[in-house]
Design a protein around this motif. Sequence first.
Motif, short mmCIF file in Angstrom:
data_model
loop_
_atom_site.label_atom_id
_atom_site.label_comp_id
_atom_site.label_asym_id
_atom_site.label_seq_id
_atom_site.Cartn_x
_atom_site.Cartn_y
_atom_site.Cartn_z
N THR A 95 -20.10 45.11 -33.20
CA THR A 95 -19.71 44.29 -32.05
C THR A 95 -18.81 45.04 -31.08
OG1 THR A 95 -19.81 42.40 -33.55
CG2 THR A 95 -18.89 42.01 -31.38
N HIS A 96 -17.89 45.84 -31.60
CA HIS A 96 -16.99 46.59 -30.71
C HIS A 96 -17.78 47.53 -29.80
CE1 HIS A 96 -12.88 45.52 -31.77
NE2 HIS A 96 -13.26 45.45 -33.04
N GLN A 97 -18.71 48.27 -30.40
CA GLN A 97 -19.52 49.19 -29.62
C GLN A 97 -20.44 48.43 -28.67
OE1 GLN A 97 -21.93 51.88 -31.94
NE2 GLN A 97 -22.01 53.40 -30.31
N ALA A 98 -20.92 47.28 -29.13
CA ALA A 98 -21.80 46.46 -28.28
C ALA A 98 -21.06 46.01 -27.03
CB ALA A 98 -22.29 45.25 -29.07
N SER A 99 -19.80 45.66 -27.16
CA SER A 99 -19.04 45.21 -25.99
C SER A 99 -18.88 46.34 -24.97
CB SER A 99 -17.67 44.67 -26.41
OG SER A 99 -16.87 45.69 -26.99
N GLU A 100 -18.80 47.58 -25.45
CA GLU A 100 -18.70 48.72 -24.54
C GLU A 100 -19.98 48.90 -23.74
OE1 GLU A 100 -17.62 52.11 -26.85
OE2 GLU A 100 -15.73 51.24 -27.55
N PHE A 101 -21.12 48.80 -24.43
CA PHE A 101 -22.40 48.93 -23.72
C PHE A 101 -22.64 47.73 -22.81
CE2 PHE A 101 -23.64 51.85 -27.31
CZ PHE A 101 -23.75 52.98 -26.52
N ALA A 102 -22.22 46.56 -23.25
CA ALA A 102 -22.38 45.35 -22.42
C ALA A 102 -21.61 45.52 -21.12
CB ALA A 102 -21.90 44.12 -23.17
N SER A 103 -20.43 46.13 -21.18
CA SER A 103 -19.62 46.37 -19.98
C SER A 103 -20.36 47.28 -19.00
CB SER A 103 -18.28 47.01 -20.37
OG SER A 103 -17.55 47.37 -19.23
N TYR A 143 -27.31 40.05 -9.06
CA TYR A 143 -26.24 39.14 -9.43
C TYR A 143 -26.65 38.07 -10.44
CZ TYR A 143 -23.98 41.33 -5.41
OH TYR A 143 -23.45 42.24 -4.54
N GLU A 144 -27.86 37.56 -10.35
CA GLU A 144 -28.31 36.55 -11.30
C GLU A 144 -28.27 37.12 -12.72
OE1 GLU A 144 -28.93 33.47 -10.95
OE2 GLU A 144 -29.36 33.11 -8.82
N GLU A 145 -28.80 38.32 -12.85
CA GLU A 145 -28.80 38.97 -14.15
C GLU A 145 -27.38 39.35 -14.57
OE1 GLU A 145 -31.19 42.58 -16.48
OE2 GLU A 145 -31.64 42.15 -14.36
N ALA A 146 -26.56 39.70 -13.58
CA ALA A 146 -25.17 40.09 -13.88
C ALA A 146 -24.38 38.93 -14.47
CB ALA A 146 -24.49 40.60 -12.62
N THR A 147 -24.64 37.69 -14.01
CA THR A 147 -23.92 36.55 -14.58
C THR A 147 -24.22 36.40 -16.07
OG1 THR A 147 -25.68 34.98 -13.97
CG2 THR A 147 -23.91 35.30 -12.39
N LYS A 148 -25.48 36.59 -16.44
CA LYS A 148 -25.86 36.51 -17.86
C LYS A 148 -25.21 37.64 -18.66
CE LYS A 148 -30.34 34.46 -16.69
NZ LYS A 148 -31.82 34.65 -16.70
N ALA A 149 -25.21 38.83 -18.08
CA ALA A 149 -24.63 39.98 -18.77
C ALA A 149 -23.12 39.80 -18.97
CB ALA A 149 -24.91 41.25 -17.96
N LEU A 150 -22.44 39.28 -17.95
CA LEU A 150 -20.99 39.07 -18.07
C LEU A 150 -20.65 38.00 -19.10
CD1 LEU A 150 -20.02 39.44 -14.33
CD2 LEU A 150 -18.96 40.70 -16.20
#
Length: 283
Positions: A144-152, A164-171
């Motif tokens: 999960t820690h590494q996943a949060s880095e890639f998610a960022s 932006y639509e996709e960015a809301t889901k990613a955030l």
Amino acid sequence: MSTLDAKKIEEAEALIGQTDSAANEYAKAGMYFKAATAYRIAKSFDKRKDCLLKAIDCYENNKSWFHAAKSYEQIILLAKETDKLSEVEDYANRACCLYQQHGSPEAAAAALDKAAKMTESKHPDLALGFYKRALAVVLIGDSTHQASEFASKVSRILVRLKKYEEATKALKKEISLNLQTKSYGQVGRLVVALILVQLTLEDYVDAKKTFKKWGNRCDPQEVNTLQNLLKAFDDEDPELATKMLASPFIRHMDVEYALLSKDVPLPKGNRQMTKNAVDNAAN
């Protein structure tokens, strides 16, 4: 051609000539890999790539998935050296698959991360794909820690590309991951970033819902900024919105979100005038 180059090409050709007598596929692959190294020193890029591909075939025939993947990474570096970044996608994905087949998800994610960093400046869409796949790989391994880095990284590139639509889901995904790791200090800024994206989409209702859902994870400065920003839209007050969007707190966020604040459509008023006010305040 220098004396050294000629010597290395001769060395590479000698190694290739010995491959037919190699004891097995693994040994043959080693000869091709050494030949590729000699061609690298001689700056014979096409022959180097050809040897690496032959080495990969031998490694795969021997089911040496890890070594085959490492060889693909060498081709990726070659693509960078020869400014053929469009070739990176295929080879990076192949390396990822082989690392996974070997049971090395960390190496798979690392290969994708390297490819993303290599392409992000000139080909952000390509880098986005690498980061998304790296995120999926580490989530399979429950990192999960590494996943949060890639998610960022995914979120920031999406904002940079104005998706932006996709960015809301990613955030939202990034917020969820940070909550899982109890990285509460990161959550507040992500809530601000998400609200900025939602306001850019002129989705004021969802922006208020976001603050209601996660506002308690924000620190006092974040809460104050968001309350005033949302109040400005509620009251249709472009001056207050301009002031909040140009606040030092928002200006010092990650560059993608700081720049995004200048594109948020302001409530009523003369949009060009208020946008200029944001730019002036930021400067």
